[in-house]
Design a protein around this motif. Structure first.
Motif, mmCIF file in Angstrom:
data_model
loop_
_atom_site.group_PDB
_atom_site.id
_atom_site.type_symbol
_atom_site.label_atom_id
_atom_site.label_comp_id
_atom_site.label_asym_id
_atom_site.label_seq_id
_atom_site.Cartn_x
_atom_site.Cartn_y
_atom_site.Cartn_z
ATOM 1 N N GLN A 39 0.846 -1.189 0.000
ATOM 2 C CA GLN A 39 0.000 0.000 0.000
ATOM 3 C C GLN A 39 0.877 1.232 0.000
ATOM 4 O OE1 GLN A 39 -3.053 0.051 3.007
ATOM 5 N NE2 GLN A 39 -4.261 1.514 1.830
ATOM 6 N N ALA A 40 0.826 1.960 -1.082
ATOM 7 C CA ALA A 40 1.576 3.208 -1.188
ATOM 8 C C ALA A 40 0.777 4.324 -0.531
ATOM 9 C CB ALA A 40 1.831 3.524 -2.659
ATOM 10 N N PRO A 41 1.454 5.375 -0.096
ATOM 11 C CA PRO A 41 0.738 6.497 0.534
ATOM 12 C C PRO A 41 -0.381 7.034 -0.358
ATOM 13 C CG PRO A 41 3.099 6.753 0.793
ATOM 14 C CD PRO A 41 2.901 5.592 -0.137
ATOM 15 N N GLY A 42 -1.565 7.120 0.191
ATOM 16 C CA GLY A 42 -2.693 7.674 -0.536
ATOM 17 C C GLY A 42 -3.307 6.766 -1.575
ATOM 18 N N LYS A 43 -2.850 5.516 -1.624
ATOM 19 C CA LYS A 43 -3.373 4.588 -2.631
ATOM 20 C C LYS A 43 -4.001 3.365 -1.967
ATOM 21 C CE LYS A 43 -0.302 5.928 -6.390
ATOM 22 N NZ LYS A 43 0.618 5.437 -7.455
ATOM 23 N N GLU A 44 -4.755 2.636 -2.751
ATOM 24 C CA GLU A 44 -5.362 1.420 -2.243
ATOM 25 C C GLU A 44 -4.327 0.293 -2.155
ATOM 26 O OE1 GLU A 44 -9.920 2.054 -3.962
ATOM 27 O OE2 GLU A 44 -8.683 0.406 -4.684
ATOM 28 N N ARG A 45 -4.623 -0.647 -1.277
ATOM 29 C CA ARG A 45 -3.765 -1.816 -1.149
ATOM 30 C C ARG A 45 -3.876 -2.654 -2.428
ATOM 31 N NH1 ARG A 45 -3.740 -4.628 4.666
ATOM 32 N NH2 ARG A 45 -3.576 -2.396 5.101
ATOM 33 N N GLU A 46 -2.727 -3.073 -2.948
ATOM 34 C CA GLU A 46 -2.733 -3.851 -4.183
ATOM 35 C C GLU A 46 -2.000 -5.170 -4.009
ATOM 36 O OE1 GLU A 46 -0.620 -2.135 -7.477
ATOM 37 O OE2 GLU A 46 1.148 -1.640 -6.281
ATOM 38 N N GLY A 47 -2.479 -6.183 -4.697
ATOM 39 C CA GLY A 47 -1.851 -7.485 -4.637
ATOM 40 C C GLY A 47 -0.607 -7.537 -5.495
ATOM 41 N N ILE A 48 0.413 -8.220 -4.989
ATOM 42 C CA ILE A 48 1.682 -8.353 -5.704
ATOM 43 C C ILE A 48 1.851 -9.774 -6.217
ATOM 44 C CG2 ILE A 48 4.187 -8.228 -5.544
ATOM 45 C CD1 ILE A 48 3.769 -6.287 -3.159
#
Length: 127
Positions: A39-48
């Motif tokens: 999860q980057a600042p200000g962004k949604e959690r994303e699958g890797i």
């Protein structure tokens, strides 16, 4: 106390590498697929990426598969790694491992479908 514990994050220069680790505090990871998210600042959690219990199947988000490698420790089968190479500033964020009880096999599903999470480990890529 989190069910999973991530470690290995830190401050890295662009182009560097990190190996993140995920170990359980309660779960037996060898029985479940494990996924990594960020999860980057200000962004949604994303699958890797995810890996199945036997480490015979791995999946990656298409845009990340060239620089990320998920694996299980051959000696400590309860431990899952995420190797990140050629780190870029846009990789900055908090990295989490997660387990979804519905996912015996490797599935990159939306974060809400996972039952157990770690507290995350911070990765900062900056010169």
């Amino acid at each position: 106390q989190s069910d999973l514990v991530e470690s290995g994050g830190g401050l890295v220069q662009p182009g560097g590498s990190l190996r993140l680790s995920c170990v359980p505090s309660l779960l037996i990871l060898e029985e479940y697929s494990v996924a990594w998210f960020r999860q980057a600042p200000g962004k949604e959690r994303e699958g890797i990426s995810c890996i199945n219990p036997r480490a015979s199947t791995t999946r990656y988000q298409d845009s990340l598969k060239d620089r990320f490698t998920i694996s299980r420790d051959s000696r400590q089968i309860n431990k899952v790694y995420l190797q990140i190479d050629n780190l870029k500033p846009e990789d900055t964020g908090v990295y989490y491992c997660a387990v979804g009880l519905a996912f015996r096999e490797c599935v990159l599903a939306p974060p809400g479908e996972y039952d157990y999470w770690g507290q995350g480990t911070q990765v900062t890529v900056s010169s």
